[in-house]
Design a protein around this motif. Structure first.
Motif, PDB file in Angstrom:
ATOM      1  N   THR A 115      66.238  37.733  45.201  1.00  0.00           N
ATOM      2  CA  THR A 115      64.968  37.835  46.185  1.00  0.00           C
ATOM      3  C   THR A 115      64.251  39.189  46.079  1.00  0.00           C
ATOM      4  O   THR A 115      65.092  40.083  46.317  1.00  0.00           O
ATOM      5  CB  THR A 115      65.354  37.380  47.346  1.00  0.00           C
ATOM      6  OG1 THR A 115      66.019  35.988  47.342  1.00  0.00           O
ATOM      7  CG2 THR A 115      64.248  37.288  48.489  1.00  0.00           C
ATOM      8  N   GLN A 116      63.049  39.296  45.914  1.00  0.00           N
ATOM      9  CA  GLN A 116      62.219  40.613  46.062  1.00  0.00           C
ATOM     10  C   GLN A 116      61.129  40.531  46.937  1.00  0.00           C
ATOM     11  O   GLN A 116      60.526  39.456  47.047  1.00  0.00           O
ATOM     12  CB  GLN A 116      61.844  41.064  44.619  1.00  0.00           C
ATOM     13  CG  GLN A 116      63.079  41.581  43.806  1.00  0.00           C
ATOM     14  CD  GLN A 116      62.614  42.209  42.628  1.00  0.00           C
ATOM     15  OE1 GLN A 116      61.452  43.252  42.820  1.00  0.00           O
ATOM     16  NE2 GLN A 116      63.103  42.013  41.421  1.00  0.00           N
ATOM     17  N   THR A 117      60.578  41.614  47.413  1.00  0.00           N
ATOM     18  CA  THR A 117      59.346  41.730  48.204  1.00  0.00           C
ATOM     19  C   THR A 117      58.495  42.690  47.290  1.00  0.00           C
ATOM     20  O   THR A 117      58.669  43.477  46.936  1.00  0.00           O
ATOM     21  CB  THR A 117      59.337  42.227  49.620  1.00  0.00           C
ATOM     22  OG1 THR A 117      60.555  41.265  50.338  1.00  0.00           O
ATOM     23  CG2 THR A 117      58.314  42.332  50.273  1.00  0.00           C
ATOM     24  N   LEU A 118      57.188  42.020  47.117  1.00  0.00           N
ATOM     25  CA  LEU A 118      56.127  42.655  46.354  1.00  0.00           C
ATOM     26  C   LEU A 118      55.029  42.664  47.290  1.00  0.00           C
ATOM     27  O   LEU A 118      54.664  41.697  48.154  1.00  0.00           O
ATOM     28  CB  LEU A 118      55.719  41.685  45.185  1.00  0.00           C
ATOM     29  CG  LEU A 118      56.916  41.124  44.283  1.00  0.00           C
ATOM     30  CD1 LEU A 118      56.609  40.223  43.197  1.00  0.00           C
ATOM     31  CD2 LEU A 118      57.866  42.284  43.609  1.00  0.00           C
ATOM     32  N   THR A 119      54.023  43.390  47.027  1.00  0.00           N
ATOM     33  CA  THR A 119      52.502  43.784  47.532  1.00  0.00           C
ATOM     34  C   THR A 119      51.887  43.328  46.283  1.00  0.00           C
ATOM     35  O   THR A 119      51.711  43.996  45.208  1.00  0.00           O
ATOM     36  CB  THR A 119      52.349  45.183  47.879  1.00  0.00           C
ATOM     37  OG1 THR A 119      53.324  45.366  48.976  1.00  0.00           O
ATOM     38  CG2 THR A 119      51.130  45.197  48.574  1.00  0.00           C
ATOM     39  N   LEU A 120      50.993  42.370  46.649  1.00  0.00           N
ATOM     40  CA  LEU A 120      50.234  41.805  45.639  1.00  0.00           C
ATOM     41  C   LEU A 120      48.833  41.975  45.936  1.00  0.00           C
ATOM     42  O   LEU A 120      48.155  41.760  46.961  1.00  0.00           O
ATOM     43  CB  LEU A 120      50.409  40.198  45.157  1.00  0.00           C
ATOM     44  CG  LEU A 120      51.686  39.891  44.822  1.00  0.00           C
ATOM     45  CD1 LEU A 120      51.968  38.457  44.632  1.00  0.00           C
ATOM     46  CD2 LEU A 120      52.144  40.517  43.496  1.00  0.00           C
ATOM     47  N   SER A 121      47.645  42.444  45.084  1.00  0.00           N
ATOM     48  CA  SER A 121      46.265  42.831  45.151  1.00  0.00           C
ATOM     49  C   SER A 121      45.479  41.467  44.637  1.00  0.00           C
ATOM     50  O   SER A 121      45.580  40.919  43.759  1.00  0.00           O
ATOM     51  CB  SER A 121      45.743  43.961  44.727  1.00  0.00           C
ATOM     52  OG  SER A 121      46.510  45.028  45.169  1.00  0.00           O
ATOM     53  N   PHE A 122      44.683  41.047  45.412  1.00  0.00           N
ATOM     54  CA  PHE A 122      43.771  39.873  45.364  1.00  0.00           C
ATOM     55  C   PHE A 122      42.174  40.382  45.522  1.00  0.00           C
ATOM     56  O   PHE A 122      42.103  41.547  45.858  1.00  0.00           O
ATOM     57  CB  PHE A 122      44.151  38.515  46.297  1.00  0.00           C
ATOM     58  CG  PHE A 122      45.370  37.960  46.109  1.00  0.00           C
ATOM     59  CD1 PHE A 122      45.131  36.725  45.527  1.00  0.00           C
ATOM     60  CD2 PHE A 122      46.416  38.395  46.718  1.00  0.00           C
ATOM     61  CE1 PHE A 122      46.597  36.021  45.339  1.00  0.00           C
ATOM     62  CE2 PHE A 122      47.703  38.000  46.510  1.00  0.00           C
ATOM     63  CZ  PHE A 122      47.493  36.814  45.831  1.00  0.00           C
ATOM     64  N   ASP A 123      41.276  39.537  44.847  1.00  0.00           N
ATOM     65  CA  ASP A 123      40.137  39.753  45.035  1.00  0.00           C
ATOM     66  C   ASP A 123      39.524  40.040  46.243  1.00  0.00           C
ATOM     67  O   ASP A 123      40.011  39.358  47.524  1.00  0.00           O
ATOM     68  CB  ASP A 123      39.126  38.592  44.596  1.00  0.00           C
ATOM     69  CG  ASP A 123      39.177  38.304  42.796  1.00  0.00           C
ATOM     70  OD1 ASP A 123      39.673  39.423  42.482  1.00  0.00           O
ATOM     71  OD2 ASP A 123      38.856  37.427  42.357  1.00  0.00           O
ATOM     72  N   SER A 124      38.475  40.778  46.729  1.00  0.00           N
ATOM     73  CA  SER A 124      37.902  41.031  47.864  1.00  0.00           C
ATOM     74  C   SER A 124      37.187  39.699  48.369  1.00  0.00           C
ATOM     75  O   SER A 124      36.290  38.886  47.375  1.00  0.00           O
ATOM     76  CB  SER A 124      36.853  42.132  47.774  1.00  0.00           C
ATOM     77  OG  SER A 124      37.376  43.324  47.537  1.00  0.00           O
ATOM     78  N   SER A 125      36.889  39.364  49.481  1.00  0.00           N
ATOM     79  CA  SER A 125      36.219  38.157  49.895  1.00  0.00           C
ATOM     80  C   SER A 125      36.078  38.332  51.454  1.00  0.00           C
ATOM     81  O   SER A 125      36.708  38.977  52.168  1.00  0.00           O
ATOM     82  CB  SER A 125      37.044  37.043  49.628  1.00  0.00           C
ATOM     83  OG  SER A 125      36.724  35.802  50.108  1.00  0.00           O
ATOM     84  N   LYS A 126      34.804  37.717  51.839  1.00  0.00           N
ATOM     85  CA  LYS A 126      34.612  37.676  53.389  1.00  0.00           C
ATOM     86  C   LYS A 126      35.305  36.448  53.713  1.00  0.00           C
ATOM     87  O   LYS A 126      35.561  36.551  55.325  1.00  0.00           O
ATOM     88  CB  LYS A 126      32.957  37.383  53.353  1.00  0.00           C
ATOM     89  CG  LYS A 126      32.506  36.002  53.025  1.00  0.00           C
ATOM     90  CD  LYS A 126      31.047  35.782  53.317  1.00  0.00           C
ATOM     91  CE  LYS A 126      30.626  34.503  52.924  1.00  0.00           C
ATOM     92  NZ  LYS A 126      29.341  34.415  53.325  1.00  0.00           N
ATOM     93  N   PHE A 127      36.160  35.682  53.110  1.00  0.00           N
ATOM     94  CA  PHE A 127      36.938  34.550  53.557  1.00  0.00           C
ATOM     95  C   PHE A 127      38.355  35.082  53.587  1.00  0.00           C
ATOM     96  O   PHE A 127      38.783  35.642  52.740  1.00  0.00           O
ATOM     97  CB  PHE A 127      37.019  33.516  52.647  1.00  0.00           C
ATOM     98  CG  PHE A 127      35.349  32.974  53.132  1.00  0.00           C
ATOM     99  CD1 PHE A 127      35.112  31.794  53.945  1.00  0.00           C
ATOM    100  CD2 PHE A 127      34.602  33.054  51.780  1.00  0.00           C
ATOM    101  CE1 PHE A 127      33.932  31.304  54.121  1.00  0.00           C
ATOM    102  CE2 PHE A 127      33.478  32.397  52.015  1.00  0.00           C
ATOM    103  CZ  PHE A 127      33.072  31.535  53.198  1.00  0.00           C
ATOM    104  N   PRO A 128      39.342  34.968  54.704  1.00  0.00           N
ATOM    105  CA  PRO A 128      40.603  35.308  54.416  1.00  0.00           C
ATOM    106  C   PRO A 128      41.536  34.505  53.944  1.00  0.00           C
ATOM    107  O   PRO A 128      41.075  33.242  53.615  1.00  0.00           O
ATOM    108  CB  PRO A 128      40.912  35.205  56.156  1.00  0.00           C
ATOM    109  CG  PRO A 128      40.013  34.177  56.576  1.00  0.00           C
ATOM    110  CD  PRO A 128      38.793  34.312  55.908  1.00  0.00           C
ATOM    111  N   ILE A 129      42.591  34.919  53.258  1.00  0.00           N
ATOM    112  CA  ILE A 129      43.609  34.121  52.689  1.00  0.00           C
ATOM    113  C   ILE A 129      44.495  33.399  53.559  1.00  0.00           C
ATOM    114  O   ILE A 129      44.829  33.820  54.791  1.00  0.00           O
ATOM    115  CB  ILE A 129      44.776  35.259  51.834  1.00  0.00           C
ATOM    116  CG1 ILE A 129      43.935  35.633  50.871  1.00  0.00           C
ATOM    117  CG2 ILE A 129      45.804  34.353  51.547  1.00  0.00           C
ATOM    118  CD1 ILE A 129      44.531  36.823  49.802  1.00  0.00           C
ATOM    119  N   LEU A 130      44.528  32.118  53.686  1.00  0.00           N
ATOM    120  CA  LEU A 130      45.239  31.055  54.459  1.00  0.00           C
ATOM    121  C   LEU A 130      46.638  30.948  54.027  1.00  0.00           C
ATOM    122  O   LEU A 130      47.433  30.914  54.915  1.00  0.00           O
ATOM    123  CB  LEU A 130      44.629  29.648  54.495  1.00  0.00           C
ATOM    124  CG  LEU A 130      43.248  29.575  54.938  1.00  0.00           C
ATOM    125  CD1 LEU A 130      42.682  28.341  54.878  1.00  0.00           C
ATOM    126  CD2 LEU A 130      43.030  29.966  56.435  1.00  0.00           C
TER     127      LEU A 130
END
Length: 136
Positions: A115-130
């Motif tokens: 098990t590992q914890t990662l920080t992932l980068s996503f596209d910019s958006s005015k909508f939040p990630i649910l």
């Protein structure tokens, strides 16, 4: 000479204030938590799904800034007894407008059952990630 020095000091002060404000807008803050057991039923007309994998999302925290940059700190578990390489197309984010997006390219090696914890980068958006999810 005094006038030039005064002008330089004033310019430096405004420059410092401007950089501080940019830094504040760049800084990520943790988004309000959504119960991770909620199921959303947005249509998936493009049939977008994460690639099959042995990875399971244990938990995650979404983050954003004033520019709409989106990042997720996610804890993943390799459910296989063998070594696996996690790649970014094995996970997706569901945005509040129903859009499904994989993070920017990432490759991370996992040992069996690790098990590992990662920080992932996503596209910019005015909508939040649910939500963040994988497919096994």
């Amino acid at each position: 000479m005094k006038k030039a020095l005064l002008t330089a000091l004033i310019s430096l002060t405004f420059s410092t204030v401007s950089h501080a404000k940019d830094y504040e807008r760049d800084a990520l803050t943790i988004d309000k938590s959504v119960n991770q057991d909620i199921e959303f039923q947005f249509p998936n007309d493009d049939n977008r799904y994460p690639e099959l994998s042995d990875f399971e999302v244990v938990n995650y925290v979404t983050m954003s800034n004033e520019y709409g940059d989106r990042k997720v700190v996610v804890t993943l578990r390799n459910n296989s007894s063998g070594n696996r390489i996690f790649v970014s197309d094995q996970i997706m984010a569901l945005y509040a407008n129903g859009q499904r997006i994989s993070p920017y390219e990432t490759k991370v090696s996992f040992k069996g059952r690790e098990t590992q914890t990662l920080t992932l980068s996503f596209d910019s958006s005015k909508f939040p990630i649910l939500t963040i999810y994988t497919r096994d």
